[in-house]
Design a protein around this motif. Structure first.
Motif, short mmCIF file in Angstrom:
data_model
loop_
_atom_site.label_atom_id
_atom_site.label_comp_id
_atom_site.label_asym_id
_atom_site.label_seq_id
_atom_site.Cartn_x
_atom_site.Cartn_y
_atom_site.Cartn_z
N LYS A 292 0.78 -1.37 -0.39
CA LYS A 292 -0.21 0.02 0.00
C LYS A 292 1.05 1.09 -0.10
O LYS A 292 0.38 2.30 -0.68
CB LYS A 292 -0.77 -0.13 1.18
CG LYS A 292 -1.54 1.24 0.42
CD LYS A 292 -2.79 1.45 2.68
CE LYS A 292 -4.38 1.82 2.07
NZ LYS A 292 -3.29 3.49 2.52
N GLU A 293 1.78 0.95 0.71
CA GLU A 293 2.44 2.20 1.17
C GLU A 293 3.61 3.02 -0.42
O GLU A 293 3.42 3.76 -0.76
CB GLU A 293 3.85 2.44 2.02
CG GLU A 293 4.81 3.36 2.02
CD GLU A 293 5.41 3.20 3.09
OE1 GLU A 293 6.95 4.29 3.53
OE2 GLU A 293 5.85 2.48 3.12
N LYS A 294 3.56 1.38 -1.43
CA LYS A 294 4.76 1.84 -2.92
C LYS A 294 3.61 2.53 -3.43
O LYS A 294 4.01 3.09 -4.38
CB LYS A 294 4.85 0.64 -3.35
CG LYS A 294 6.34 0.74 -1.98
CD LYS A 294 6.71 -0.32 -2.91
CE LYS A 294 8.09 -1.64 -1.72
NZ LYS A 294 8.77 -3.28 -2.16
N GLU A 295 2.74 1.59 -3.88
CA GLU A 295 1.23 2.14 -4.35
C GLU A 295 0.38 3.77 -4.13
O GLU A 295 0.52 4.24 -4.66
CB GLU A 295 0.05 1.56 -3.94
CG GLU A 295 -1.16 1.56 -5.11
CD GLU A 295 -1.78 0.40 -5.48
OE1 GLU A 295 -3.33 0.22 -5.88
OE2 GLU A 295 -1.93 -0.53 -4.63
N ASP A 296 0.91 3.82 -3.15
CA ASP A 296 0.27 5.42 -2.92
C ASP A 296 1.47 6.30 -3.03
O ASP A 296 1.06 7.70 -3.68
CB ASP A 296 0.88 5.49 -0.96
CG ASP A 296 -1.04 5.11 -0.37
OD1 ASP A 296 -2.15 4.93 -1.73
OD2 ASP A 296 -0.87 4.61 0.48
N VAL A 297 2.63 6.00 -3.13
CA VAL A 297 3.50 6.84 -3.70
C VAL A 297 3.73 6.95 -5.06
O VAL A 297 4.12 8.28 -5.78
CB VAL A 297 5.37 6.14 -3.11
CG1 VAL A 297 6.51 6.98 -3.90
CG2 VAL A 297 5.71 6.60 -1.72
N ASN A 299 0.99 6.98 -7.25
CA ASN A 299 -0.25 7.39 -7.38
C ASN A 299 0.44 9.00 -7.01
O ASN A 299 -0.69 10.01 -7.65
CB ASN A 299 -1.51 6.98 -5.92
CG ASN A 299 -2.03 5.47 -6.83
OD1 ASN A 299 -1.89 5.46 -7.79
ND2 ASN A 299 -2.41 5.00 -5.92
N THR A 300 0.55 9.16 -5.97
CA THR A 300 0.96 10.85 -6.41
C THR A 300 2.31 11.51 -6.88
O THR A 300 2.29 11.97 -7.64
CB THR A 300 2.34 10.87 -4.40
OG1 THR A 300 1.12 10.73 -3.41
CG2 THR A 300 2.44 11.29 -4.74
N LYS A 303 -0.28 11.95 -9.48
CA LYS A 303 -0.97 12.85 -9.99
C LYS A 303 0.41 14.10 -10.32
O LYS A 303 -0.31 15.33 -10.74
CB LYS A 303 -1.49 13.44 -8.49
CG LYS A 303 -2.54 12.79 -7.93
CD LYS A 303 -3.12 12.75 -6.82
CE LYS A 303 -4.40 11.97 -6.25
NZ LYS A 303 -4.73 11.30 -5.06
#
Length: 325
Positions: A292-297, A299-300, A303
């Motif tokens: 999840k952490e890497k996926e959030d990175v 996604n940022t 954006k």
């Protein structure tokens, strides 16, 4: 134009770590063709290139086809060529021919696919792969494009997959040899880097790239095969670009103007890459397998790139264009 930058020395150091001293010394030859070939010779090298990240590939699928599970080859064969028969396709700078082999599987559409590349070692791998898959409608030619016989009205499609940006004098090339060998109403299909020539990115783009880098936690900024952090992107010097590969992005910023000048647009899908190409260089390996952490990175990063693209042209484009004779 930047002749030389600090990043030239930094990147050279990490290239030696990642690819070995033999690769480095292969650049010290006056023969441009040999330097170009050496850029593609190390087929065993496991890269940290951002385009190999599965989530990036899904993003591109969405931007090009609208479906994260449908790539541009499937989109092309199922939507634009499904009613076509007996097509002849020419792929220039085809490399390992993975996409061309995928296209050749559609034997009801393609009578013949001709792959031309200077790197004979890559074509040998491609030929072996095609044979193992019992694909017989594909031909591999190891020769310099300057020696290829561009016969008039010979092909229904000319295909460039990350290779057109290696050609010089783009306007003359696309309006001359390519237009000549394409049949009337034939298709020029590209999936290409179309950004700044020799990667001479603007100060605005470099600033945005560095903002993207700083958005990544330090533990995911450790460079491939090293313990060093990636902290900043300073741009690349023209001298190193020429030394590494004389053909790399030699006239890339002329691609879209030349195509729009000489061909009719059937479909054009920009899909970014303006920030990720440089921000994720040498650190992409952290994101091949995600939590999840890497996926959030990621996604940022997506954006940030989307915001950048609101005011700037995309560095990568998939497009289909019709020959006008």
């Amino acid at each position: 134009m930047r002749i030389i930058t600090l990043d030239d020395f930094v990147d050279t150091y990490f290239k030696i770590i990642q690819r070995g001293s033999n690769f480095f010394f292969s650049k010290f030859t006056l023969n441009k063709e040999k330097r170009t070939k050496s850029a593609f010779d190390n087929t065993s090298f496991i890269s940290s290139y951002f385009w190999n990240i599965p989530k990036v590939q899904e993003r591109w699928n969405i931007l090009i086809t609208g479906n994260k599970k449908t790539d541009y080859i499937e989109y092309l064969t199922n939507h634009f060529l499904k009613e076509k028969k007996e097509l002849r396709l020419l792929s220039l700078g085809s490399g390992i021919c993975n996409r061309e082999i995928d296209l050749a599987k559609h034997s009801s559409i393609f009578k013949e696919i001709v792959c031309v590349d200077i790197a004979d070692n890559l074509l040998q791998i491609a030929a072996k792969s095609a044979k193992e898959k019992n694909i017989n409608n594909i031909t591999f030619l190891a020769e310099n494009i300057d020696d290829f016989d561009f016969k008039e009205n010979d092909f229904d499609i000319v295909f460039f997959k990350s290779s057109l940006h290696h050609f010089d004098k783009i306007d003359d090339f696309l309006s001359g040899k390519i237009k000549q060998t394409l049949k009337p109403n034939g298709l020029l299909i590209i999936n290409e880097f179309v950004g700044a020539t020799r990667h001479q990115f603007s100060k605005v783009q470099i600033k945005a790239i560095n903002e993207a880098i700083l958005s990544i936690p330090k533990k995911f900024r450790i460079r491939f095969k090293s313990t060093f952090l990636k902290n900043k992107y300073r741009g690349v010097g023209v001298l190193r670009m020429i030394m590494a590969d004389p053909s790399e992005c030699i006239d890339s910023e002329s691609i879209m103007p030349a195509i729009h000048k000489h061909y009719k647009t059937v479909l054009e899908k920009p899909y970014g890459g303006n920030l990720m190409l440089s921000a994720l260089r040498d650190i992409s390996h952290h994101f091949y397998e995600l939590n999840k952490e890497k996926e959030d990175v990621l996604n940022t990063l997506f954006k940030l790139e989307d915001n950048y693209l609101k005011k700037h042209q995309s560095d990568y484009v998939f497009g289909i264009y019709e020959n006008r004779k």
